[in-house]
Write an enzyme that holds these catalytic residues in place. Structure first.
Site, short mmCIF file in Angstrom:
data_model
loop_
_atom_site.label_atom_id
_atom_site.label_comp_id
_atom_site.label_asym_id
_atom_site.label_seq_id
_atom_site.Cartn_x
_atom_site.Cartn_y
_atom_site.Cartn_z
N CYS A 33 0.93 -1.32 -0.18
CA CYS A 33 0.06 -0.02 -0.12
C CYS A 33 0.93 1.15 -0.17
O CYS A 33 0.73 2.18 -0.89
CB CYS A 33 -1.15 0.03 1.22
SG CYS A 33 -0.18 0.14 2.77
N HIS A 75 -2.44 1.50 6.80
CA HIS A 75 -3.10 1.55 5.44
C HIS A 75 -3.25 2.90 4.90
O HIS A 75 -3.46 3.72 5.23
CB HIS A 75 -4.27 0.76 5.29
CG HIS A 75 -4.58 0.30 3.82
ND1 HIS A 75 -3.80 -0.82 3.12
CD2 HIS A 75 -5.43 0.69 2.93
CE1 HIS A 75 -4.31 -0.87 2.03
NE2 HIS A 75 -5.38 0.03 1.67
N HIS A 116 -5.99 1.84 -4.28
CA HIS A 116 -5.07 1.34 -3.14
C HIS A 116 -4.51 -0.03 -3.51
O HIS A 116 -5.19 -0.58 -4.44
CB HIS A 116 -5.70 1.44 -1.95
CG HIS A 116 -6.57 0.42 -1.88
ND1 HIS A 116 -6.76 -0.27 -0.43
CD2 HIS A 116 -7.80 -0.08 -2.46
CE1 HIS A 116 -8.01 -0.94 -0.61
NE2 HIS A 116 -8.58 -0.97 -1.62
#
Length: 349
Positions: free
Chosen positions: A264, A312, A324
């Site tokens: 990520c 994240h 993402h």
């Protein structure tokens, strides 16, 4: 109340007694765990919840690994610089020692007679006096050279001490990397096993099935890209969004920063790297890499962060959407920002 008191005073017998015993036994069996139907057991968590948890835990460990790797790389680079500098200092020291050795040998060869006697015996006193003056100056240079050698020795010892510290730091970082790597491997292995036990429908709920949110038609993606780029606050943010769109469908690989696979934080790092902007490696540092913005202020190119541990990150592209890298079971994709617990946002440029 009176009726209630009267009913409690009624003697237990016959059918009433049997009913009471039955109730007591049923309660006892339930308390002992023999009658699972008497009290509903807590419902197990949905099958996907355990996988999601394992992926989140793996991602936390991944960001810690990324940070440890960044620190290990820095320690390795500092150590290499120190080793190069030490080698250069050693070369200078060797050269100075050679010069000292030459001077010492000359002094030894010429040191047999008293200077006054050599002057008396000299066929050319003027030449001798000139030579003596030269020798005196040479002696001064000799002392200066000795001073430089001592300074160089101290410098080398200092460099070697700093190198020893960096070696110890690097060893610690490598051990840290190993711990995080084992944690990641264990969590991802457990997630794969949990996925393998799930039905195709349950797996599709986690992986997105055929990737319908990411596998968009070329025409639809082009229209979306054009719209989002027009809303970006500047050219660098627009370039980052364009890069992320080009990477839709790329696999998630922990620790990867492109060009063909990403985790990520690696995806947003690569997106802004394509725009000439250097970002930190981890989510924990990326959230402080620009100006904080509220959710209502989001513009394409902003970094959006999730979960209380800031574990994240995605790249906001507009219209409540982000791109993402979710987890190993799903490729780089478009997803709604409200898909995960929102923790904050940063405008990099």
């Amino acid at each position: 109340m009176a009726a209630h008191r009267r009913s409690r005073q009624r003697p237990v017998g016959g059918t009433t007694a049997r009913a009471a015993v039955t109730v007591v036994l049923a309660g006892t069996a339930t308390a002992a765990g023999f009658d699972g139907a008497a009290h509903a057991a807590p419902r197990p968590a949905p099958a996907g919840a355990d996988v999601d948890r394992l992926y989140r835990e793996a991602e936390v460990a991944t960001e810690k690994y990324n940070g440890a790797k960044e620190r290990a790389d820095s320690a390795r680079e500092r150590l290499r610089d120190l080793q190069d500098e030490t080698a250069r200092a050693q070369a200078r020291l060797n050269k100075a020692r050679e010069a000292l050795g030459t001077v010492a040998a000359a002094q030894y060869r010429a040191g047999g007679l008293d200077p006054a006697l050599r002057l008396m015996l000299s066929d050319d006193p003027d030449a001798y006096l000139d030579g003596a003056a030269l020798a005196e100056r040479a002696g001064s240079r000799h002392h200066a050279e000795l001073g430089r050698v001592r300074a160089q020795l101290r410098e080398i010892e200092k460099l070697r001490g700093a190198a020893r510290v960096e070696v110890k730091t690097l060893t610690t970082r490598r051990a840290e990397l190993g711990r995080h790597r084992r944690t990641i491997t264990e969590k991802l292995s457990a997630a794969r096993q949990a996925l393998s036990r799930m039905s195709p429908e349950e797996r599709a709920g986690i992986t997105g099935g055929t990737g319908r949110t990411a596998a968009r038609s070329a025409g639809g993606r082009a229209r979306d890209t054009a719209l989002f780029l027009s809303q970006a606050p500047n050219a660098r943010a627009a370039q980052a969004v364009a890069y992320a769109h080009q990477k839709l469908g790329s696999p998630y690989v922990w620790g990867a920063t492109g060009p063909d696979a990403f985790d990520c934080s690696g995806l947003v790092l690569a997106a802004y790297r394509s725009a000439g902007v250097s970002l930190p490696r981890t989510t924990y540092a990326q959230i402080d890499a620009g100006r904080r913005v509220t959710r209502s202020e989001l513009l394409p190119g902003d970094l959006v962060f999730f979960y209380s541990g800031i574990s994240h990150v995605g790249l906001y592209i507009g219209n409540g959407q982000m791109i993402h890298a979710p987890n190993p079971s799903a490729p780089v994709r478009v997803a709604p920002v409200d898909q995960m617990p929102f923790a904050g946002a940063t405008r990099v440029v």
